[in-house]
Design an enzyme around this catalytic site. Structure first.
Site, PDB file in Angstrom:
ATOM      1  N   LYS A   8     -45.507 -25.369  29.121  1.00  0.00           N
ATOM      2  CA  LYS A   8     -44.063 -26.350  29.037  1.00  0.00           C
ATOM      3  C   LYS A   8     -44.559 -27.587  29.242  1.00  0.00           C
ATOM      4  CE  LYS A   8     -39.826 -27.245  30.973  1.00  0.00           C
ATOM      5  NZ  LYS A   8     -38.741 -26.653  32.068  1.00  0.00           N
ATOM      6  N   LYS A  33     -43.523 -24.461  24.724  1.00  0.00           N
ATOM      7  CA  LYS A  33     -42.336 -25.224  24.837  1.00  0.00           C
ATOM      8  C   LYS A  33     -42.638 -26.692  24.818  1.00  0.00           C
ATOM      9  CE  LYS A  33     -38.275 -25.789  27.464  1.00  0.00           C
ATOM     10  NZ  LYS A  33     -37.666 -25.448  28.820  1.00  0.00           N
TER      11      LYS A  33
HETATM   12  C1  PBG Z   1     -35.832 -26.399  33.211  1.00  0.00           C
HETATM   13  C2  PBG Z   1     -35.774 -26.405  31.854  1.00  0.00           C
HETATM   14  C3  PBG Z   1     -35.770 -27.352  30.802  1.00  0.00           C
HETATM   15  C4  PBG Z   1     -35.334 -26.545  29.545  1.00  0.00           C
HETATM   16  C5  PBG Z   1     -35.140 -25.119  29.934  1.00  0.00           C
HETATM   17  N1  PBG Z   1     -35.199 -24.941  31.149  1.00  0.00           N
HETATM   18  C6  PBG Z   1     -36.234 -28.543  30.348  1.00  0.00           C
HETATM   19  C7  PBG Z   1     -36.309 -29.475  31.614  1.00  0.00           C
HETATM   20  O1  PBG Z   1     -35.153 -29.937  31.728  1.00  0.00           O
HETATM   21  O2  PBG Z   1     -37.404 -29.749  31.810  1.00  0.00           O
HETATM   22  C8  PBG Z   1     -35.253 -27.136  28.289  1.00  0.00           C
HETATM   23  C9  PBG Z   1     -34.747 -26.311  27.101  1.00  0.00           C
HETATM   24  C10 PBG Z   1     -34.224 -27.251  25.958  1.00  0.00           C
HETATM   25  O3  PBG Z   1     -34.319 -28.374  25.920  1.00  0.00           O
HETATM   26  O4  PBG Z   1     -33.497 -26.263  25.061  1.00  0.00           O
HETATM   27  N2  PBG Z   1     -35.805 -25.632  34.146  1.00  0.00           N
END
Ligand code: PBG
Length: 334
Positions: A199, A256
């Site tokens: 991520k 991601k």
């Molecule tokens: C953080 C989290 C994020 C997303 C899912 N869980 C991003 C973040 O704020 O760092 C992003 C998903 C999206 O943008 O669709 N726990």
């Protein structure tokens, strides 16, 4: 490559593209709704569901509208979901899990094995400052050790409530091992772990942070997530955490966002033989929606082209805000 006579080779390229039947037969990847996971947001003490800027037909649901949403998604062929909970009360010291655990329980009591329910495990919606973990005393760092303990407890609560899969998205070190240990300890050995193992620290998370009420906020020294999410220019770091998460007991790994990191997905999915998920994040989905709204892109074809790219690069499954439209869009873009 074989040595084709040049003219023959060129002609055969056109033969293979000449009708929908042969194009479909020749295809190497097939996007199907069964490969897609629909994110859901449920918000405590909300009176009426709210739309989310940029994410057409995705909502911050109330407890009631959540059930109706899943009913309608099932009618559209969607069976896999990724649930995010937004509790009303926040705590800087521990994971507030009771609200989301109750929602998991009610979804699984209502739909049982008809749905595959993954649940996001993170603290960003449950801390007052919006960071994905517990801050140290000087409030300038997310503390790894105490955060991992809180995450493992949250994963246990969600698994006990009936989640089929827990999906930690925080990016702390060694949380997979801690979660696997706690699940084993509670005899929850059938619960899958889908690790957000690759991520990145991305600018594409904007609409999500509105939906999950999770943007870093307040008077903080730590204004972004650069100290725990992966640097976009450091793909080797994604390999290290993905290999580690596989060893620690993850069942599914994830890249991601998707589009800016197709190289990472292609490379790692070849090398680490676990199922790979890709998260087409909120900003990616919203980009297509905005282009389509401006008349600059065919909406169905835009979304399906992205999904096809993810499958080509090695994804087994795709988390996308458009899963509930997939049947229509796939038909339209045939
Ligand atoms: C953080 C989290 C994020 C997303 C899912 N869980 C991003 C973040 O704020 O760092 C992003 C998903 C999206 O943008 O669709 N726990």
């Amino acid at each position: 490559m074989m040595d084709y006579p040049e003219h023959d080779f060129l002609i055969s390229q056109r033969r293979i593209r000449q009708s929908p039947h042969i194009r479909s037969l020749a295809r190497q990847v097939h996007v199907q709704v069964e490969k897609l996971i629909q994110p859901l947001f449920v918000v405590e003490s909300l009176q009426q569901r709210e739309s989310i800027p940029g994410l057409t037909d995705v909502y911050r649901d109330t407890s009631d509208s959540l059930i109706r949403q899943v009913e309608s998604d099932l009618e559209r062929g969607v069976k896999s979901f990724l649930l995010f909970g937004v509790p009303e009360a926040k705590s800087p010291h521990l994971a507030k899990t009771d609200f989301l655990a109750r929602k998991i329980h009610s979804l699984k009591s209502r739909f049982g094995a008809d749905i595959f329910l993954s649940v996001d495990v993170c603290l960003c919606s449950t801390t007052p400052h919006g960071h994905c973990g517990i801050l140290n005393d000087s409030l300038d760092h997310v503390d790894n050790g105490s955060t991992v303990i809180a995450l493992a407890e949250a994963a246990r609560d969600y698994a006990q409530a009936g989640a089929d899969c827990v999906a930690p998205s925080d990016m702390m070190d060694h949380r997979i091992q801690a979660i696997r240990d706690v699940l084993d300890h509670h005899k929850l050995d059938r619960t899958l772990i889908m690790s957000y193992s690759a991520k990145f620290h991305s600018a594409f998370y904007g609409p999500f942070r509105v939906a999950a009420d999770s943007a870093p906020k307040g008077n903080l020294k730590l204004t972004d997530r650069a100290t725990y999410q992966i640097d976009p220019a450091h793909p080797r770091d994604a390999r290290v955490s993905s290999e580690r998460d596989a060893v620690e007991g993850a069942d599914i790994l994830m890249v991601k966002p998707g589009l800016p990191y197709l190289d990472v997905l292609a490379e790692l999915s070849k090398e680490i033989p676990l199922p790979w998920a890709v998260y087409e994040v909120s900003g990616e989905f919203a980009s297509v929606e905005l282009l389509a709204r401006e008349g600059l892109m065919n909406r169905a074809r835009g979304h399906v082209e992205l999904w096809t790219g993810f499958m080509r690069a090695g994804a087994s499954m795709i988390i996308t805000y458009g899963a509930r439209h997939a049947r229509d869009w796939l038909k339209e873009s045939e």
